[in-house]
Design an enzyme around this catalytic site. Structure first.
Site, PDB file in Angstrom:
ATOM      1  N   GLU A 150      -0.441  20.758 -61.230  1.00  0.00           N
ATOM      2  CA  GLU A 150       0.714  21.498 -61.748  1.00  0.00           C
ATOM      3  C   GLU A 150       0.586  22.988 -61.468  1.00  0.00           C
ATOM      4  O   GLU A 150       1.565  23.662 -61.173  1.00  0.00           O
ATOM      5  CB  GLU A 150       0.856  21.262 -63.261  1.00  0.00           C
ATOM      6  CG  GLU A 150       1.326  19.878 -63.628  1.00  0.00           C
ATOM      7  CD  GLU A 150       2.737  19.592 -63.158  1.00  0.00           C
ATOM      8  OE1 GLU A 150       2.891  19.210 -61.981  1.00  0.00           O
ATOM      9  OE2 GLU A 150       3.667  19.742 -63.959  1.00  0.00           O
ATOM     10  N   THR A 203      11.740  26.246 -60.891  1.00  0.00           N
ATOM     11  CA  THR A 203      10.995  26.353 -62.136  1.00  0.00           C
ATOM     12  C   THR A 203      10.505  27.776 -62.383  1.00  0.00           C
ATOM     13  O   THR A 203      10.582  28.294 -63.488  1.00  0.00           O
ATOM     14  CB  THR A 203       9.778  25.402 -62.085  1.00  0.00           C
ATOM     15  OG1 THR A 203      10.256  24.103 -61.806  1.00  0.00           O
ATOM     16  CG2 THR A 203       9.031  25.395 -63.404  1.00  0.00           C
TER      17      THR A 203
END
Lengths: 335, 335
Positions: A150, A203
């Site tokens: 991530e 994001t």
């Protein structure tokens, strides 16, 4: 049917006992935040999700041999692709950099959707390579490697997508120092309607828009709601779940980036949704409902509205996925 | 033993069916915030607490006829005293301003201790007057009147002390618009050690010291902990309860006003406490333990330390009080 002993005998030379030469895994999309639980809550869906095939190879090293479904958007370098990079970290940790690994990644979900696309890929890869090597680590022990993935994909090593993708169900990240992941119960009738409108909300941008200072009064409102949501999940109290899923802090900012957000909310609530909000950093949105028919109805009405506005979308309906990643055995790999 | 009919016959003229001419009630002290749940969580103790006696009188109007145990610190004017003022609000609401009410308040707990002193008095008065008049309102319906009392006493109408004092157990104030109080479960072995050091920390000052803006990152840590605490209460997971009860936002500021705070924490944790923190706005502190012996030990070691520093204190030990206010029938009123 072959016994385990016979299966082990048929594997090729160089594969130790308990190890396998190929594993094919599906890992699910996830909805992070759950409206009021920014950065701490998330849950897994049954669909969409990604598939990874991991094979043993003769030559040492990790290779990405095939990526499909990403329209060429994902990095092909093993050090920059989240799947291969996290597999390499895992192999280094368990001291197995000597072996050869070939990775196929088959994306069956949109990138940049706010549905934990990178988490699904990373978790599928780690779950597969761990199985391939006879499961030296537990699922929970795979979490730090998924968080590294991530970090590479999103620039922050949060666990709010990878934890539910890996463990299934609804997860709470209570804290990071040390990492403390708490599995929460999922009321049996809870169904999620999920819609991904085809608009681009990176994001990184979505995070950068959020203020770093918030009013204490708003934070109190938020943790009252988080507490109410957790209590509702334990009690199977659908009304409490619904009225707790409000976000006074993050949503007002992020909703600006999502066209038709408030109209989609109105349609969802009118169609019987318990709650409605942004999935992760968006642009996907989701609603909770108390049965499949209602959840399907919400997905349909939102998609129809987006179509009328000239916005394409993907729509999904899913119960909470309690299983997380799963091995695919009844299906041929693409290669 | 008299039947209900006979009891009603013996009440004096002017008292309607179901009504009584005297009710004597105990209401408990409460611990607000529970470390991580600022302004939303609280629980009731078995001791200390306050007692209120409410009697019917011939002459209409509400009168404070006796206050003991307050060292003359509480207002004697009916409009300024929280007990009489909230009783008047209640009577106005139910349309019974025609009747005569005499109130005695017997304080058995310290004022300004951070243990919900005003809430205990107000709740005792409201519970008593409601019983006296045949319980026209439910317990939950008394809550807004108790919040009015808090507004008068503390300058803010929060419910984090009055809700557990009135309803018993552990309560969550999920939100105020509309008021949404959620009863949370209390693990059976949970015991609270409570110590009130004899130092003065006025609630108003303690609130004014708190910053009105907080870092989002700290707020996320806080609501991760609130969610963990709620999950721990439902699961009877004492370890999770303990590690969730951390406060990164409020405690660092309020602890400055409490002498020996960090040393008391060290002593409590060394004596086996699951958690330690400030009760309400302080200066009282509390710890959770898993049995009575441990909780008593924690109270003793903290009090001994304070004594050695020349600081007097009150110490208590209590399970979570699931009952809330209770009528006292086996004891004579002071008047």
């Amino acid at each position: 049917m072959k016994t385990i002993m016979e299966q082990q005998e048929t594997t090729k030379t160089g594969v130790a006992s308990g190890e396998r030469d190929k594993v094919h895994v599906f890992a699910p999309a996830t909805v992070a935040n759950m409206v009021c639980g920014f950065d701490v809550l998330g849950f897994a869906l049954h669909e969409p999700g990604d598939e990874v095939v991991i094979r043993r190879a003769g030559e040492p090293g990790v290779r990405l041999v095939n990526i499909t479904g990403d329209e060429g958007r994902l990095p092909r370098e093993v050090s920059r692709n989240t799947v291969s990079a996290s597999v390499i970290s895992f192999l280094q940790y368990i001291g197995r950099c000597d072996i050869g690994i070939e990775i196929e990644l088959h994306k069956h979900m949109p990138i940049g959707s706010g549905l934990g696309s990178s988490a699904a890929s990373t978790v599928a890869g780690l779950y597969a390579v761990n199985k391939l090597l006879g499961s030296p680590l537990s699922r929970r022990e795979l979490l730090p490697f998924a968080m590294e993935g991530e970090e590479l994909a999103c620039g922050h090593g949060h666990a709010d997508n990878v934890a539910p993708a890996l463990l299934g169900g609804i997860t709470l990240i209570r804290g990071y120092n040390p990492l403390d992941v708490v599995a929460l119960p999922a009321p049996p009738a809870l169904h999620a309607s999920v819609v991904f409108p085809h608009v681009d909300v990176p994001t990184r941008d979505a995070r950068q828009m959020i203020r770093t200072k918030v009013a204490l009064q708003d934070a109190v409102t938020q943790w009252g709601n988080v507490a109410g949501l957790v209590a509702g999940l334990f009690r199977n109290d659908y009304e409490l779940i619904g009225r707790s899923m409000q976000d006074v802090l993050i949503e007002p900012t992020r909703a600006i980036l999502i066209p038709e957000f408030y109209e989609m909310r109105r349609l969802a609530i009118d169609a019987g949704a318990l709650s409605f909000g942004i999935s992760g950093s968006g642009p996907s949105v989701f609603a909770f409902a108390q049965n499949a028919e209602q959840a399907n109805g919400i997905t349909s009405v939102i998609q129809a509205h987006l179509t009328a506005q000239g916005i394409g979308s993907h729509g999904y309906m899913s119960k909470i996925n309690m299983e997380g990643p799963k091995e695919i055995t009844n299906k041929h790999a693409v290669i």
